[in-house]
Design an enzyme around this catalytic site. Structure first.
Site, mmCIF file in Angstrom:
data_model
loop_
_atom_site.group_PDB
_atom_site.id
_atom_site.type_symbol
_atom_site.label_atom_id
_atom_site.label_comp_id
_atom_site.label_asym_id
_atom_site.label_seq_id
_atom_site.Cartn_x
_atom_site.Cartn_y
_atom_site.Cartn_z
ATOM 1 N N GLY A 35 0.827 -1.213 0.000
ATOM 2 C CA GLY A 35 0.000 0.000 0.000
ATOM 3 C C GLY A 35 0.851 1.248 0.000
ATOM 4 N N ARG A 49 0.199 5.636 -1.818
ATOM 5 C CA ARG A 49 -0.313 6.888 -1.227
ATOM 6 C C ARG A 49 -0.101 6.871 0.287
ATOM 7 N NH1 ARG A 49 -5.666 6.528 -1.309
ATOM 8 N NH2 ARG A 49 -5.832 4.497 -2.295
ATOM 9 N N ASP A 92 -2.613 -6.983 -5.491
ATOM 10 C CA ASP A 92 -3.729 -6.855 -4.562
ATOM 11 C C ASP A 92 -3.416 -7.799 -3.394
ATOM 12 O OD1 ASP A 92 -6.075 -7.201 -3.125
ATOM 13 O OD2 ASP A 92 -7.357 -7.058 -4.897
ATOM 14 N N ASN A 129 1.022 -2.422 5.316
ATOM 15 C CA ASN A 129 0.340 -1.144 5.505
ATOM 16 C C ASN A 129 -0.979 -1.048 4.727
ATOM 17 O OD1 ASN A 129 0.237 2.019 5.756
ATOM 18 N ND2 ASN A 129 0.213 1.552 3.567
ATOM 19 N N SER A 172 -4.493 0.019 14.029
ATOM 20 C CA SER A 172 -5.167 1.312 14.225
ATOM 21 C C SER A 172 -5.599 1.395 15.681
ATOM 22 C CB SER A 172 -6.411 1.403 13.336
ATOM 23 O OG SER A 172 -7.226 2.484 13.749
ATOM 24 N N TYR A 207 -13.919 -2.572 10.016
ATOM 25 C CA TYR A 207 -12.548 -2.058 10.092
ATOM 26 C C TYR A 207 -11.927 -2.387 11.457
ATOM 27 C CZ TYR A 207 -8.796 1.463 9.793
ATOM 28 O OH TYR A 207 -7.579 2.103 9.767
ATOM 29 N N ALA A 208 -12.685 -2.146 12.527
ATOM 30 C CA ALA A 208 -12.162 -2.409 13.881
ATOM 31 C C ALA A 208 -11.864 -3.895 14.065
ATOM 32 C CB ALA A 208 -13.167 -1.933 14.934
ATOM 33 N N ALA A 209 -12.762 -4.752 13.554
ATOM 34 C CA ALA A 209 -12.535 -6.202 13.669
ATOM 35 C C ALA A 209 -11.281 -6.594 12.895
ATOM 36 C CB ALA A 209 -13.749 -6.967 13.144
ATOM 37 N N LYS A 250 -8.650 -4.748 12.253
ATOM 38 C CA LYS A 250 -7.441 -4.242 12.915
ATOM 39 C C LYS A 250 -7.185 -4.967 14.238
ATOM 40 C CE LYS A 250 -6.308 -1.229 9.766
ATOM 41 N NZ LYS A 250 -5.083 -1.426 8.954
ATOM 42 N N ILE A 277 -4.355 10.355 11.104
ATOM 43 C CA ILE A 277 -3.237 10.781 10.276
ATOM 44 C C ILE A 277 -3.807 11.412 9.002
ATOM 45 C CG2 ILE A 277 -1.103 10.032 9.150
ATOM 46 C CD1 ILE A 277 -1.140 9.419 12.199
HETATM 47 P P1 NDP Z 1 -4.791 5.597 2.004
HETATM 48 O O1 NDP Z 1 -6.206 5.342 1.623
HETATM 49 O O2 NDP Z 1 -4.210 6.936 1.839
HETATM 50 O O3 NDP Z 1 -3.833 4.543 1.258
HETATM 51 C C1 NDP Z 1 -4.136 3.189 1.280
HETATM 52 C C2 NDP Z 1 -3.054 2.440 0.568
HETATM 53 O O4 NDP Z 1 -3.385 1.039 0.612
HETATM 54 C C3 NDP Z 1 -2.940 2.822 -0.897
HETATM 55 O O5 NDP Z 1 -1.582 2.850 -1.252
HETATM 56 C C4 NDP Z 1 -3.656 1.685 -1.600
HETATM 57 O O6 NDP Z 1 -3.088 1.395 -2.862
HETATM 58 C C5 NDP Z 1 -3.349 0.519 -0.706
HETATM 59 N N1 NDP Z 1 -4.280 -0.585 -0.842
HETATM 60 C C6 NDP Z 1 -5.582 -0.616 -0.495
HETATM 61 N N2 NDP Z 1 -6.105 -1.804 -0.774
HETATM 62 C C7 NDP Z 1 -5.107 -2.565 -1.305
HETATM 63 C C8 NDP Z 1 -5.015 -3.882 -1.782
HETATM 64 N N3 NDP Z 1 -6.081 -4.715 -1.783
HETATM 65 N N4 NDP Z 1 -3.827 -4.333 -2.254
HETATM 66 C C9 NDP Z 1 -2.747 -3.520 -2.265
HETATM 67 N N5 NDP Z 1 -2.774 -2.263 -1.826
HETATM 68 C C10 NDP Z 1 -3.944 -1.785 -1.351
HETATM 69 O O7 NDP Z 1 -4.707 5.102 3.519
HETATM 70 P P2 NDP Z 1 -3.721 5.535 4.715
HETATM 71 O O8 NDP Z 1 -2.383 5.838 4.201
HETATM 72 O O9 NDP Z 1 -4.446 6.497 5.546
HETATM 73 O O10 NDP Z 1 -3.702 4.156 5.541
HETATM 74 C C11 NDP Z 1 -2.619 3.255 5.498
HETATM 75 C C12 NDP Z 1 -2.806 2.240 6.618
HETATM 76 O O11 NDP Z 1 -2.860 2.913 7.863
HETATM 77 C C13 NDP Z 1 -4.095 1.447 6.497
HETATM 78 O O12 NDP Z 1 -3.872 0.112 6.901
HETATM 79 C C14 NDP Z 1 -5.023 2.151 7.473
HETATM 80 O O13 NDP Z 1 -6.020 1.306 7.954
HETATM 81 C C15 NDP Z 1 -4.028 2.539 8.553
HETATM 82 N N6 NDP Z 1 -4.475 3.631 9.404
HETATM 83 C C16 NDP Z 1 -4.692 4.895 8.894
HETATM 84 C C17 NDP Z 1 -5.083 5.909 9.737
HETATM 85 C C18 NDP Z 1 -5.304 7.310 9.256
HETATM 86 O O14 NDP Z 1 -5.708 8.151 10.081
HETATM 87 N N7 NDP Z 1 -5.051 7.646 8.006
HETATM 88 C C19 NDP Z 1 -5.324 5.672 11.164
HETATM 89 C C20 NDP Z 1 -5.060 4.325 11.586
HETATM 90 C C21 NDP Z 1 -4.651 3.358 10.731
HETATM 91 P P3 NDP Z 1 -3.848 1.695 -4.264
HETATM 92 O O15 NDP Z 1 -4.301 3.096 -4.196
HETATM 93 O O16 NDP Z 1 -2.760 1.488 -5.276
HETATM 94 O O17 NDP Z 1 -4.941 0.707 -4.323
#
Ligand code: NDP
Length: 240
Positions: free
Chosen positions: A12, A15, A56, A83, A135, A148-150, A152, A181
């Site tokens: 991930g 972004r 994926d 991540n 999280s 989501y909570a389940a 994490k 974040i």
């Molecule tokens: P974003 O939505 O900004 O980014 C999510 C990332 O995950 C993207 O790079 C996306 O890639 C990738 N992704 C999603 N689904 C898949 C998949 N099936 N296979 C591969 N890649 C995937 O999220 P955040 O940066 O905010 O979150 C990152 C992590 O941090 C997550 O696990 C989130 O739950 C956790 N988190 C975030 C918080 C926050 O406040 N932002 C708080 C607590 C935890 P693509 O776009 O290429 O699909």
């Protein structure tokens, strides 16, 4: 071993938090592979000599093939940061099967798939570091986020169990639990919601992806020799 020869994988990383973690590890001198789905954003990594793979994480066959590719290239894998994650929020009584299953499959099964793919080479190397991004919601729960909570909370259980399984092989497995974040995931908050939220954060600001990246950077570094099976919050004091 020499830091310059260490190989890291971040899922991930197109972004948000994953991108910041990947950039931090790259700056630290790791050889880097990243997983994501968005081809255009993945292509941006290639200009930095990063191996960017369209994967994926919920698809075990894709994960296995990509980890195989990393091993073919570098012959080892030292660090895996799980991540990748999504939200599909809604109250339980109205939540569809699809919203439940898709979140669990990405956030929890995705972590399982990557851990299973990297653990054998790490065991052979007798060293490794895994960090799973959980999280604060996985600890405290949150109305409107049962899926989501389940997922994490599941990641936290997986992290602690795996830490016990592989500790004797010098593999450290930890979770980080971010609070709020600033990323695409949280940008949907209204100004009003943000103001209410800030009242609950002692440091009086939302976090930046780099705040999490620096914590992950420490956990996977040679400076961490004795921390495993932990869930470390990065939340500005939200859950004190
Ligand atoms: P974003 O939505 O900004 O980014 C999510 C990332 O995950 C993207 O790079 C996306 O890639 C990738 N992704 C999603 N689904 C898949 C998949 N099936 N296979 C591969 N890649 C995937 O999220 P955040 O940066 O905010 O979150 C990152 C992590 O941090 C997550 O696990 C989130 O739950 C956790 N988190 C975030 C918080 C926050 O406040 N932002 C708080 C607590 C935890 P693509 O776009 O290429 O699909």
């Amino acid at each position: 071993m020499d830091m310059l020869n260490r190989v890291a994988l971040v899922t991930g990383a197109t972004r948000g938090i994953g991108r910041a973690i990947a950039q931090h590890l790259l700056n630290q001198g790791f050889e880097l592979a990243v997983f994501g789905r968005n081809q255009d954003l993945l292509a941006e990594w290639e200009s930095q000599s990063v191996v960017a793979l369209a994967v994926d994480v919920s698809d075990a066959a894709q994960v296995d093939a990509a980890v195989h590719e990393i091993l073919q290239r570098w012959g080892r894998i030292d660090v895996a940061v799980n991540n990748a994650g999504i939200t599909r929020d809604g109250l339980l009584m109205r939540m569809s099967d699809d919203d439940w299953e898709t979140v669990l499959k990405t956030n929890l099964t995705g972590v399982f798939n990557v851990c299973r793919a990297v653990i054998r080479p790490m065991i052979k190397q007798r060293s490794g570091r895994i960090v799973n991004v959980a999280s604060v919601v996985g600890i405290a729960g949150n109305a409107g986020q049962v899926n989501y909570a389940a997922s994490k909370a599941g990641v936290i259980g997986l992290t602690k169990s795996l830490a016990k399984e592989v500790a004797s092989r010098n593999i450290l497995v930890n979770a980080v639990a971010p609070g709020y974040i600033d990323t695409d995931m949280t940008r949907a908050l209204t100004e009003e919601q943000r103001a209410v939220l800030l009242k609950h954060i002692p440091l009086q600001r939302t976090g930046q992806p780099e705040d999490v990246a620096k914590l992950v950077g420490f956990l996977v570094s040679e400076d961490n020799q004795y921390i495993t099976g932990q869930v470390i919050r990065c939340d500005g004091g939200l859950m004190i």
